[in-house]
Scaffold this active site. Structure first.
Site, PDB file in Angstrom:
ATOM      1  N   GLU A  59     118.789  70.250   4.370  1.00 53.33           N
ATOM      2  CA  GLU A  59     119.078  69.357   5.490  1.00 53.33           C
ATOM      3  C   GLU A  59     117.907  69.439   6.443  1.00 53.33           C
ATOM      4  OE1 GLU A  59     119.287  68.391   8.843  1.00 53.33           O
ATOM      5  OE2 GLU A  59     121.045  69.610   9.331  1.00 53.33           O
TER       6      GLU A  59
ATOM      7  N   GLU B 252     111.463  65.247  10.822  1.00 53.63           N
ATOM      8  CA  GLU B 252     111.267  66.662  10.503  1.00 53.63           C
ATOM      9  C   GLU B 252     110.476  66.865   9.218  1.00 53.63           C
ATOM     10  OE1 GLU B 252     114.942  68.740  10.634  1.00 53.63           O
ATOM     11  OE2 GLU B 252     115.205  68.406  12.779  1.00 53.63           O
TER      12      GLU B 252
END
Length: 739
Positions: free
Chosen positions: A194, A203
């Site tokens: 994740e 990210e």
């Protein structure tokens, strides 16, 4: 859990290993983390350098902390991890359940599993447990890759607490640093990970997946999640428009100050990017101009492309002005398409919001601003949008909108003079009420006096221009501690359009502690003013803007004996509030999908259900975006800060009656800035003011107040709050009790 959830806040981390040569090795998608060139054995000691920021000076220093990598001593990183999104994410029950269900459906036999950005190891433990219950001849193995050392230490504690330390191999590296033989012995059959932010890609999802498919995973691996889809919707919203279009908003002001003169509209702007926002908070102010539309789809089980572009043809469902594209994403976590998670706003209906959960702060919707005043469209009109993405960001462009030039009048290149400011700062500068208050305060300050020198202590280009316009004979000295030379170049570009001479404005780059009258051109400063606004201070607590008081003290030697200080004082205000969504997102962790996480609470700065005598930290939030909230007391004064005197420790105590029955979850705190000595002009930064964050002190345990009473029959009708300010650290200590 992705390591890059650590925000761009007050701390940065650097790890150095004794006896090893050090080189910079930054995570490409997280510039706040640094690592060393080679690892040490688990029994060795690492030297941890923590860059600590002083909010009252703007200075930072390296603080050395010695820690045992595998020790069980108290974790000293609470100031860092308490400001991250880890706790909020781990309290997201919908997310946790979706990942658990998908992993149970995907990992059906023992295999080699890789978890990238493992955080506390939750997904790794889920995968290990799934293999324990599976039937197979071979032995499975889970490798948890986590580059952020404080999280590695915390993960090992969690694994140990749950008896999983022998089932999950922890590696303190980035995934692109993994080495065969020493770290992994073969490619992984499955990826559980994740590494998603509100925009999905921020990210480093794409480069991480690219490297994983190239180097770490088998062909056609099992993955959780399986794929993600980006959706968008065209909206009209005055609030969103005010966050970026300063030129058209300040045209309605009455002060004749032109922050963005005609023909120079790129000179102050927001960065062209998507901005995370809790859009449910503005649902009643949004007019929907289209149905949701699909933008991009990303398959985790195959290598993604670095860039893509597509043209979308959207039918307008209503007439209006397109001010923004609101976007969100939806995960399909399993291959069969039975488990979903969505970040859609609550106004979205199926099938575009399957798996939407309760309010959480770690994932929001995203907003892309349409430049200027947007684009007018009619009902049933076909709107053509060009959507694109690179490795970390998305962008949208309406084809009906002619791209504006980036060349200013007089042939000057905009990039040399452009100021990139946060959306909330753009909105403040365009707010007529705020500008009028500042105009009135400065006009009153100048009445009956002709200052020889006025100093702007903060990063306010607005105050600089206003003083220069109102008092032509005054030398205006701007310090611009954050925007620095950008501020000087900006003023040079707009001075002519504002009818002022740059001879009357000087930007001083010298440290405030070193200033003498020689630096102020042999003039004593008669007027010292500030908003206060410090560039880059967007996520700071309200009292960190007391930096103005600190700097006013440092500048004492260049101030005249009767110098006028503006603002004249700050008032710390507070209100007891019901904040059920925010409190639930920060509450102490217990068992998450069968795994005990209680050992993480102190390190992550849990604010709820703490042991007696222990309190959580104060954190900065836009309260109006924190889901459900309600004021339970009158707004009251805790203490005042007198800027006419040098900075000093101060404290205050106040008792307030509960004005409404409910469950109290915390205390909201903010500073109202009194601009004049007559207390007639006050700039409030409270919860009803959308452009400023408040400080929130969440209670260790919620308290029933008013007529409802608490579970034990005790009725709390009033409360006492005490606070003390320490100028040596810039921190505020807040204590409370209910009566």
């Amino acid at each position: 859990m992705a390591t890059s959830l650590v925000p761009r806040s007050l701390f940065r981390i650097l790890y150095l290993f004794p006896t090893s040569p050090f080189t910079f090795n930054a995570q490409s998608f997280n510039p706040l983390k640094f690592s060393a060139t080679r690892a040490m054995s688990s029994a060795s000691t690492q030297r941890l350098f923590q860059l600590k920021f002083d909010p009252l000076t703007g200075n930072s220093e390296w603080v050395v902390i010695e820690e045992e990598v595998d020790g069980v001593s108290e974790n000293t990183q609470k100031p860092i991890l308490a400001t991250t999104s880890y706790l909020d994410m781990l309290n997201d029950a919908t997310r946790n359940r979706a990942f658990r269900e998908a992993i149970d459906k995907t990992i059906l036999k023992p295999c080699r599993v890789l978890d990238i950005g493992a955080g506390t190891g939750l997904l790794s433990m889920m995968a290990a447990r799934a293999m324990d219950s599976a039937v197979g001849d071979s032995k499975g193995m889970v490798t948890a890759c986590e580059s952020y050392l404080p999280m590695v230490k915390l993960m090992k504690k969690v694994l140990r607490l749950n008896g999983m330390e022998r089932k999950v191999k922890v590696i303190n590296k980035r995934s692109d640093e993994l080495q065969f033989d020493s770290d992994i012995i073969s490619r992984a059959d499955a990826l559980v990970s994740e590494i998603l932010d509100s925009e999905l890609l921020g990210e480093g999802l794409i480069p991480t997946l690219q490297h994983a498919h190239d180097k770490l995973l088998v062909e056609n691996p099992l993955t959780v999640p399986y794929k993600a889809t980006i959706y968008g919707q065209l909206v009209e919203s005055t609030y969103l428009w005010k966050l970026h279009d300063l030129y058209n908003n300040e045209a309605k002001a009455c002060d004749a100050i032109h922050l963005v003169p005609e023909g120079m509209d790129p000179i102050i702007c927001v960065k062209p990017q998507q901005y995370p926002l809790h859009c449910d908070a503005i649902a009643k102010e949004v007019k929907l101009l289209s149905e949701p539309f699909r933008v991009f789809e990303f398959d985790f089980w195959k290598r993604p492309e670095s860039r893509a572009e597509k043209e979308l043809h959207i039918k307008a469902t209503d007439g209006g002005r397109v001010h923004a594209v609101v976007s969100w994403w939806m995960l399909q976590l399993d291959r069969e398409g039975t488990v979903f998670y969505s970040t859609a706003p609550k106004w979205i209906s199926p099938p575009f919001n399957i798996g939407a959960g309760d309010w959480c702060d770690h994932w929001k919707q995203c907003v892309w601003f349409i430049p200027d005043n947007g684009v007018s469209i009619s009902k049933d009109e076909q709107v053509h949008i060009c959507a694109s993405h690179d490795e970390t960001t998305f962008s949208y462009h309406l084809k009906a909108q002619i791209p504006r030039g980036e060349v200013l009048q007089h042939g000057d290149n905009a990039e040399n003079f452009k100021l990139i400011l946060p959306p909330e700062r753009i909105a403040v500068y365009g707010d007529r009420e705020w500008r009028l208050a500042m105009l009135t305060a400065i006009t009153n300050a100048l009445q009956g006096r002709s200052p020889s020198a006025c100093m702007i202590a903060d990063d306010s280009v607005f105050l600089t221009l206003m003083v220069a316009c109102l008092s032509k004979q005054t030398l205006v000295l701007s310090l611009f501690p954050g925007i620095r030379d950008k501020g000087a170049k900006y003023l040079q570009a707009v001075s002519y359009a504002n009818g002022i001479s740059m001879d009357s404005i000087k930007v001083i780059e010298k440290r405030k502690s070193c200033l003498t009258v020689h630096d102020t051109f042999e003039k004593k400063v008669d007027l010292l003013i500030s908003e206060p606004f410090y560039y880059g201070n967007d996520n700071a607590l309200p009292w960190h803007n007391l930096r103005f008081w600190k700097e006013r003290t440092m500048l004492d030697s260049v101030l005249s004996d009767d110098a006028l200080i503006m603002p004249s004082k700050g008032i710390l205000r507070a209100c007891f509030m019901s904040l059920p969504d925010l409190w639930s997102s920060r509450r102490g962790l217990g068992t998450i999908e069968g795994f005990d996480h209680s050992v993480t609470n102190d390190t992550l700065g849990a604010c709820g259900e703490l042991p007696e005598g222990q309190e959580g930290p104060c954190l900065a939030f836009y309260i109006w975006q924190c889901g459900e909230y309600e004021e339970l007391s009158e707004i009251f004064t805790v203490m005042e800060f007198d800027f006419s005197k040098p900075i000093s420790p101060c404290s205050g105590k106040s008792q307030v009656k509960v004005s409404k029955a409910g469950i109290c979850h915390g205390i909201a705190l903010w500073i109202d800035w009194v601009m004049d000595s007559k207390n007639s002009i006050v700039i409030s930064t409270g919860p009803d003011k959308r452009y400023w964050k408040q400080g929130v002190k969440l209670l260790a345990n919620p308290v029933a107040v008013g007529a409802r009473g608490s579970a034990d029959g005790v009725e709390c009708c009033s409360a006492v709050i005490e606070a003390s300010f320490d100028p040596s650290t810039g921190e505020l200590d807040v204590q409370h009790s209910f009566l």
